[in-house]
Design an enzyme around this catalytic site. Structure first.
Site, PDB file in Angstrom:
ATOM      1  N   LYS A 193       0.888  -1.174   0.000  1.00 37.46           N
ATOM      2  CA  LYS A 193       0.000   0.000   0.000  1.00 37.46           C
ATOM      3  C   LYS A 193       0.923   1.221   0.000  1.00 37.46           C
ATOM      4  O   LYS A 193       1.462   1.605   1.035  1.00 37.46           O
ATOM      5  CB  LYS A 193      -0.875  -0.029   1.262  1.00 37.46           C
ATOM      6  CG  LYS A 193      -2.230   0.648   1.128  1.00 37.46           C
ATOM      7  CD  LYS A 193      -2.161   2.134   0.797  1.00 37.46           C
ATOM      8  CE  LYS A 193      -1.876   2.973   2.021  1.00 37.46           C
ATOM      9  NZ  LYS A 193      -1.692   4.404   1.671  1.00 37.46           N
ATOM     10  N   GLY A 245       6.787   4.713   8.566  1.00 37.78           N
ATOM     11  CA  GLY A 245       6.084   5.990   8.519  1.00 37.78           C
ATOM     12  C   GLY A 245       6.252   6.741   9.825  1.00 37.78           C
ATOM     13  O   GLY A 245       7.201   6.499  10.585  1.00 37.78           O
ATOM     14  N   GLY A 250       2.291   4.966  13.068  1.00 33.11           N
ATOM     15  CA  GLY A 250       2.868   3.659  13.410  1.00 33.11           C
ATOM     16  C   GLY A 250       2.251   3.083  14.667  1.00 33.11           C
ATOM     17  O   GLY A 250       1.953   1.882  14.734  1.00 33.11           O
ATOM     18  N   GLU A 268       8.740   0.684  11.607  1.00 35.40           N
ATOM     19  CA  GLU A 268       9.958   1.492  11.488  1.00 35.40           C
ATOM     20  C   GLU A 268       9.505   2.941  11.432  1.00 35.40           C
ATOM     21  O   GLU A 268       8.956   3.391  10.427  1.00 35.40           O
ATOM     22  CB  GLU A 268      10.728   1.059  10.230  1.00 35.40           C
ATOM     23  CG  GLU A 268      12.194   1.409  10.304  1.00 35.40           C
ATOM     24  CD  GLU A 268      12.452   2.796   9.757  1.00 35.40           C
ATOM     25  OE1 GLU A 268      12.425   3.744  10.582  1.00 35.40           O
ATOM     26  OE2 GLU A 268      12.650   2.929   8.553  1.00 35.40           O
ATOM     27  N   GLU A 399       9.642  16.084  15.692  1.00 36.62           N
ATOM     28  CA  GLU A 399      10.276  15.721  14.417  1.00 36.62           C
ATOM     29  C   GLU A 399       9.843  16.701  13.331  1.00 36.62           C
ATOM     30  O   GLU A 399       8.653  16.967  13.170  1.00 36.62           O
ATOM     31  CB  GLU A 399       9.880  14.299  14.020  1.00 36.62           C
ATOM     32  CG  GLU A 399      10.613  13.820  12.783  1.00 36.62           C
ATOM     33  CD  GLU A 399      10.308  12.368  12.410  1.00 36.62           C
ATOM     34  OE1 GLU A 399      11.181  11.706  11.849  1.00 36.62           O
ATOM     35  OE2 GLU A 399       9.185  11.899  12.680  1.00 36.62           O
TER      36      GLU A 399
HETATM   37  P1  ADP Z   1       3.714  10.461   6.514  1.00 31.29           P
HETATM   38  O1  ADP Z   1       4.690   9.490   5.890  1.00 31.29           O
HETATM   39  O2  ADP Z   1       3.061  11.428   5.612  1.00 31.29           O
HETATM   40  O3  ADP Z   1       4.140  11.031   7.812  1.00 31.29           O
HETATM   41  P2  ADP Z   1       2.061   8.443   7.678  1.00 31.29           P
HETATM   42  O4  ADP Z   1       3.071   7.928   8.602  1.00 31.29           O
HETATM   43  O5  ADP Z   1       0.773   8.881   8.251  1.00 31.29           O
HETATM   44  O6  ADP Z   1       2.492   9.602   6.789  1.00 31.29           O
HETATM   45  O7  ADP Z   1       1.779   7.387   6.543  1.00 31.29           O
HETATM   46  C1  ADP Z   1       2.640   6.373   6.096  1.00 31.29           C
HETATM   47  C2  ADP Z   1       1.799   5.359   5.367  1.00 31.29           C
HETATM   48  O8  ADP Z   1       0.796   4.852   6.249  1.00 31.29           O
HETATM   49  C3  ADP Z   1       1.041   5.873   4.155  1.00 31.29           C
HETATM   50  O9  ADP Z   1       1.031   4.874   3.150  1.00 31.29           O
HETATM   51  C4  ADP Z   1      -0.371   6.090   4.703  1.00 31.29           C
HETATM   52  O10 ADP Z   1      -1.385   6.038   3.730  1.00 31.29           O
HETATM   53  C5  ADP Z   1      -0.498   4.927   5.650  1.00 31.29           C
HETATM   54  N1  ADP Z   1      -1.489   5.096   6.720  1.00 31.29           N
HETATM   55  C6  ADP Z   1      -1.965   6.245   7.260  1.00 31.29           C
HETATM   56  N2  ADP Z   1      -2.841   5.984   8.254  1.00 31.29           N
HETATM   57  C7  ADP Z   1      -2.935   4.636   8.361  1.00 31.29           C
HETATM   58  C8  ADP Z   1      -3.661   3.731   9.204  1.00 31.29           C
HETATM   59  N3  ADP Z   1      -4.468   4.165  10.153  1.00 31.29           N
HETATM   60  N4  ADP Z   1      -3.491   2.397   9.018  1.00 31.29           N
HETATM   61  C9  ADP Z   1      -2.647   1.934   8.082  1.00 31.29           C
HETATM   62  N5  ADP Z   1      -1.941   2.733   7.245  1.00 31.29           N
HETATM   63  C10 ADP Z   1      -2.059   4.061   7.376  1.00 31.29           C
END
Ligand code: ADP
Length: 495
Positions: A193, A245, A250, A268, A399
Site C-alpha cells: 500500500k 512511517g 505507526g 519502522e 520531528e
Molecule cells: P507520513 O509518511 O506522511 O508522515 P504516515 O506515517 O501517516 O504519513 O503514513 C505512512 C503510510 O501509512 C502511508 O502509506 C499512509 O497512507 C499509511 N497510513 C496512514 N494511516 C494509516 C492507518 N491508520 N493504518 C494503516 N496505514 C495508514
C-alpha cells in the site's frame, strides 16, 4: 542547466488510466474515488489513482492467500532467481522509474537514480541471497529419559503468510523494495500500500515483478489513503504488517494489528535523531557532517539528524560556515541535474514546516539561516539552521522531517549524553570524533538502534536497522529481518 527531457515511456505511463495491481494484472478499482498525484515541484497534477474500496481489499487479500500457497511452495533457489531478475529489470528501467519517482516526490533526479533504483536493486540482490540460506537449528532436548526413550528436536523457519507492506512517501520505491524483498525471499506473499502522495512507481514495479516471473498473487498493489492500509491490517486474511512511517500512524497501526488478531507488526518509525560533534572535529568536516546528516533529501529521511550538539567553544564558527555553505546551494527543479536542493514532498508537509518555523520564532529560538517556505505552487522550503535557547524548544523535540538542523551547545560529555538520550525516540544517532578512546566509551551510552561514527544516514543491507523506544519495533536488513517474516516451528520427536 535545464530540466532533462521526460522519456516517452514516462509520459505514456502518466497518461494511463491507472488501476490496481491484483493477481498479476492491472484491474479497475471498484471505487469511484480518485486521488490526484501532484508534482511537488510545480503543483501540477500528474495522474489520478484509485482510492481502493473494501471490495478491492477483499479481492487483493483473496489473491494474496492464493499467491502465498503457490509462492511459499516454490524452491528457495527459484525465489532467489525471480528476485535477481527483478533487480535486473529495475536497472534496465532505471531512468523511467527515476523520472517517475522525481515527478511524484520532488526528489533530485540524481538521488532518484542512485537510491530509488540502483540502491534498491542492490538491496534486492542482497535479500535474494538469503532465500537459499534460511535455516533452523537441531536441538538435543534436555529432558531426562524415563524408560530408555530418546528425544530429538529441530526448528523450522516458516514464512509468516500474507504480509501488508505500508510504504511512506519519502523513499517510495526503495522502501517498498525492502518490504517486497523481505517478504518474497522468505516465501511470504505481500500486498503493498503505497503512500497516497507517491503511488506511481509501485504500479510500474508490480508489472516488472510479473515480467520477472513472480506468480500471480505473490505481489499485489493497492493504492489509496490510510484507510486502505487500516482495512488490510484489520483483515482476517493478513498475517503481518511491515510499516514505515510517522510515529503516531505507526502506533495506530501497531494497535490495530494487536487488536485484530495479534497480527505481527514491524514498525519502522521516525524519531528526533541526535548528532554530536566532539571538540576535535575540524570545522570543514563538521560542516559536511551536518549536510550529510541533516540535509540529504531535504532531511526527509527517518534516520536523518535533527538535533545537533556542538561543544560551546566550536558552535559559533560552525554555524557561520554552515550558513555560508547552505547559502551556496543551487535551489530549483529536481529534474535539473545541476540542482542541489529541491522542494519538499507535498503541500501539507510544506505547511507543517512553515508552522514549525513560526513556533520556533514565537519561542525565541534563533533562526540562523533560512526559516521560510515558498509561496509559489511548488513546495519549496529554505534549508534552515536554528539555534535553540534550551533543550525544551519545540524544534529540539518535535520531528520536522525536513531541511532543518537545530543546534544546542554543550559543555561536558556527561551533559552531552544526557541531552542525546533525553527523548522518547531512538532510531539513530551519530558521533563525530577522531578520538577513538572517547568514541568507544561513549558508544554504549548512546540510546539508538543505529549509531554512526563519523558518518550519518548510510543504510547497508547487511547491517540491521530499526528503532528502540518509540522509534519502532523490529529490525530490517542483515539476518535480523528473517525473524520478522518467518515463524519458528519447533518439532520434537520421541523414539
Ligand atoms: P507520513 O509518511 O506522511 O508522515 P504516515 O506515517 O501517516 O504519513 O503514513 C505512512 C503510510 O501509512 C502511508 O502509506 C499512509 O497512507 C499509511 N497510513 C496512514 N494511516 C494509516 C492507518 N491508520 N493504518 C494503516 N496505514 C495508514
Amino acid at each position: 542547466m535545464s530540466d532533462i527531457s521526460l522519456l516517452p515511456s514516462v509520459t505514456a505511463f502518466l497518461a494511463r488510466d491507472h488501476g490496481l495491481y491484483i493477481h498479476g494484472e492491472t484491474v479497475a478499482s471498484q471505487s469511484a474515488t480518485r486521488i490526484a498525484v501532484v508534482n511537488p515541484a510545480n503543483g501540477e497534477t500528474l495522474a489520478q489513482v484509485a482510492d481502493a474500496s473494501q471490495v478491492d481489499v477483499e479481492r487483493a487479500v483473496a489473491s494474496s492467500r492464493e499467491g502465498f500457497q503457490a509462492w511459499s511452495r516454490t524452491s528457495p533457489a527459484a525465489r532467489a532467481s525471480v528476485l535477481l531478475r527483478l533487480a535486473d529489470l529495475l536497472e534496465a528501467n532505471r531512468e523511467e522509474l527515476a523520472q517517475l519517482e522525481t515527478l511524484q516526490s520532488g526528489k533530485l533526479i540524481g538521488i532518484a537514480r542512485a537510491f530509488e533504483v540502483e540502491q534498491a536493486a542492490h538491496f534486492l540482490r542482497y535479500y535474494a541471497g538469503w532465500a537459499t540460506k534460511i535455516t533452523g537449528q537441531t536441538i538435543t532436548p534436555s529432558l531426562p529419559s524415563f524408560a530408555g526413550e530418546r528425544y530429538s528436536a529441530y526448528t523450522l523457519r516458516e514464512p509468516i503468510g500474507v504480509v501488508v507492506g505500508i510504504v511512506p512517501w519519502n523513499f517510495a520505491t526503495m522502501i517498498a523494495i525492502w518490504k517486497l524483498a523481505s517478504a518474497l525471499t522468505t516465501g511470504c506473499s505481500i500486498i503493498l500500500k503505497p503512500s497516497e502522495f507517491t503511488p506511481l512507481t509501485l504500479l510500474r514495479i508490480a508489472e516488472l515483478a510479473s515480467e520477472a516471473g513472480l506468480p500471480a498473487g505473490a505481489l499485489n498493489v493497492l493504492t489509496g489513503a490510510g484507510t486502505v492500509g487500516k482495512a488490510l491490517v484489520e483483515h482476517p486474511g493478513t498475517d503481518k504488517v511491515s510499516f514505515t512511517g510517522s510515529v503516531p500512524t505507526g502506533i495506530a497501526v501497531g494497535q490495530t494489528a494487536m487488536g485484530a488478531k495479534l497480527t505481527r507488526a514491524t514498525l519502522e518509525l521516525g524519531g528526533k535523531n541526535a548528532v554530536a560533534f566532539l571538540p576535535d572535529v575540524p570545522l570543514d568536516k563538521a560542516v559536511e557532517g551536518v549536510i550529510e546528516a541533516g540535509f540529504l533529501h531535504s532531511g526527509q529521511i527517518c534516520a536523518a539528524g535533527e538535533r545537533f550538539y556542538v561543544h560551546r567553544t566550536r558552535i559559533e564558527p560552525l554555524l557561520e560556515a554552515l550558513s555560508e555553505r547552505l547559502g551556496q546551494l543551487k535551489i530549483g527543479s529536481p529534474l535539473d541535474e545541476s540542482t542541489q536542493f529541491g522542494p519538499v514532498a507535498n503541500k501539507p508537509h510544506q505547511r507543517k514546516l512553515g508552522e514549525l518555523f513560526a513556533t520556533a520564532r514565537a519561542e525565541g529560538s534563533q533562526i540562523i539561516h533560512g526559516g521560510r517556505i515558498g509561496d509559489g505552487p511548488g513546495c519549496f522550503v529554505d534549508p534552515t539552521v536554528i539555534l535553540a535557547r534550551s533543550p525544551n524548544d519545540t524544534l529540539l523535540n518535535q520531528e520536522t522531517f525536513g531541511p532543518v538542523a537545530t543546534f544546542l551547545p554543550y559543555d561536558t560529555e556527561d551533559e552531552l549524553l544526557h541531552l542525546m538520550n533525553a527523548t522518547p525516540y531512538g532510531l539513530s544517532a551519530s558521533l563525530w570524533t577522531n578520538d577513538l578512546a572517547k568514541a568507544m566509551r561513549l558508544i554504549p551510552e548512546i540510546q539508538a538502534g543505529t549509531l554512526w561514527v563519523n558518518m550519518h544516514t548510510l543504510l547497508d543491507p547487511a547491517v540491521p536497522f530499526g528503532g528502540i523506544k518509540a522509534s519502532g519495533i523490529g529490525r530490517e536488513f542483515g539476518s535480523a529481518f528473517i525473524d520478522e517474516f518467518t515463524e519458528l516451528k519447533s518439532v520434537m520427536i520421541r523414539y
